[in-house]
Design a protein around this motif. Structure first.
Motif, PDB file in Angstrom:
ATOM      1  N   GLY A   1       0.803  -1.207   0.000  1.00 51.22           N
ATOM      2  CA  GLY A   1       0.000   0.000   0.000  1.00 51.22           C
ATOM      3  C   GLY A   1       0.838   1.260   0.000  1.00 51.22           C
ATOM      4  N   GLY A   2       2.145   1.111  -0.106  1.00 50.66           N
ATOM      5  CA  GLY A   2       3.049   2.268  -0.103  1.00 50.66           C
ATOM      6  C   GLY A   2       3.285   2.796  -1.500  1.00 50.66           C
ATOM      7  N   GLY A   3       4.193   3.741  -1.575  1.00 54.46           N
ATOM      8  CA  GLY A   3       4.502   4.362  -2.856  1.00 54.46           C
ATOM      9  C   GLY A   3       5.778   3.859  -3.487  1.00 54.46           C
ATOM     10  N   THR A   4       6.450   2.884  -2.838  1.00 54.13           N
ATOM     11  CA  THR A   4       7.721   2.365  -3.336  1.00 54.13           C
ATOM     12  C   THR A   4       7.646   0.847  -3.440  1.00 54.13           C
ATOM     13  N   ALA A   5       8.188   0.297  -4.507  1.00 50.09           N
ATOM     14  CA  ALA A   5       8.223  -1.163  -4.644  1.00 50.09           C
ATOM     15  C   ALA A   5       9.158  -1.754  -3.595  1.00 50.09           C
TER      16      ALA A   5
ATOM     17  N   TYR B   1       9.994 -15.874   1.337  1.00 57.59           N
ATOM     18  CA  TYR B   1      10.566 -14.915   0.402  1.00 57.59           C
ATOM     19  C   TYR B   1       9.451 -14.449  -0.521  1.00 57.59           C
ATOM     20  N   VAL B   2       9.140 -13.176  -0.456  1.00 58.45           N
ATOM     21  CA  VAL B   2       8.071 -12.608  -1.272  1.00 58.45           C
ATOM     22  C   VAL B   2       8.662 -11.943  -2.509  1.00 58.45           C
ATOM     23  N   GLY B   3       9.783 -11.252  -2.350  1.00 63.60           N
ATOM     24  CA  GLY B   3      10.432 -10.590  -3.480  1.00 63.60           C
ATOM     25  C   GLY B   3       9.903  -9.192  -3.710  1.00 63.60           C
ATOM     26  N   SER B   4       9.896  -8.770  -4.947  1.00 60.04           N
ATOM     27  CA  SER B   4       9.466  -7.414  -5.303  1.00 60.04           C
ATOM     28  C   SER B   4       7.940  -7.363  -5.405  1.00 60.04           C
ATOM     29  N   VAL B   5       7.367  -6.356  -4.747  1.00 64.89           N
ATOM     30  CA  VAL B   5       5.925  -6.112  -4.836  1.00 64.89           C
ATOM     31  C   VAL B   5       5.750  -4.640  -5.214  1.00 64.89           C
ATOM     32  N   PRO B   6       5.317  -4.368  -6.445  1.00 67.23           N
ATOM     33  CA  PRO B   6       5.136  -2.976  -6.873  1.00 67.23           C
ATOM     34  C   PRO B   6       4.044  -2.273  -6.061  1.00 67.23           C
ATOM     35  N   PRO B   7       4.114  -0.947  -5.976  1.00 69.25           N
ATOM     36  CA  PRO B   7       3.080  -0.201  -5.253  1.00 69.25           C
ATOM     37  C   PRO B   7       1.689  -0.501  -5.804  1.00 69.25           C
ATOM     38  N   GLY B   8       0.743  -0.712  -4.890  1.00 73.51           N
ATOM     39  CA  GLY B   8      -0.640  -0.968  -5.296  1.00 73.51           C
ATOM     40  C   GLY B   8      -0.912  -2.391  -5.736  1.00 73.51           C
TER      41      GLY B   8
END
Length: 99
Positions: A7-11, A32-39
Motif C-alpha cells: 500500500g506504499g509508494g515504493t516497490a 521470500y516474497v520478493g518485489s511487490v510494486p506499489p498498489g
C-alpha cells in the motif's frame, strides 16, 4: 495462504517474512516474497509439516517482515492455523498361529 499487499509508494526490493511462535515446527520459517510494486499484491501458499505429537487444534504465531531497505515496522501479521489430524491407516491384524 498468505497475501501481501503493497500500500506504499515504493516497490519492495526483496521482501521477506519470518514466523515466530512457541511451536518449534512453526517458528523460524522464512517466506521470500520478493518485489511487490506499489498498489499490487502477491499471494502464495506455504505448507508446514506438523508433528504427530502436536497438541490442541489451533496454533498461534506471528509473521514479521523486512526488506533490503530495512525493517518494516507495524506491518506484522498474527498467524492462526488449525491443526488437523492426518488420517492414519488401519493397523493390519497380526497373523495368528494355526491351532
Amino acid at each position: 495462504v498468505l497475501t501481501v499487499a503493497n500500500g506504499g509508494g515504493t516497490a519492495t526490493s526483496s521482501l521477506m517474512g519470518r514466523s515466530f511462535s512457541r511451536h518449534d515446527w512453526l517458528t523460524g520459517r522464512l517466506f521470500y516474497v520478493g518485489s511487490v510494486p506499489p498498489g499490487e499484491s502477491v499471494t502464495f501458499t506455504r505448507r508446514f509439516q506438523v508433528p504427530a505429537t502436536a497438541k490442541g487444534n489451533l496454533a498461534y504465531g506471528a509473521l514479521g517482515f523486512w526488506d533490503l531497505h530495512g525493517a518494516i515496522p507495524n506491518k506484522g501479521l498474527v498467524l492462526q492455523t488449525t491443526i488437523e489430524a492426518i488420517p492414519q491407516p488401519e493397523p493390519k491384524p497380526e497373523p495368528q498361529p494355526e491351532p
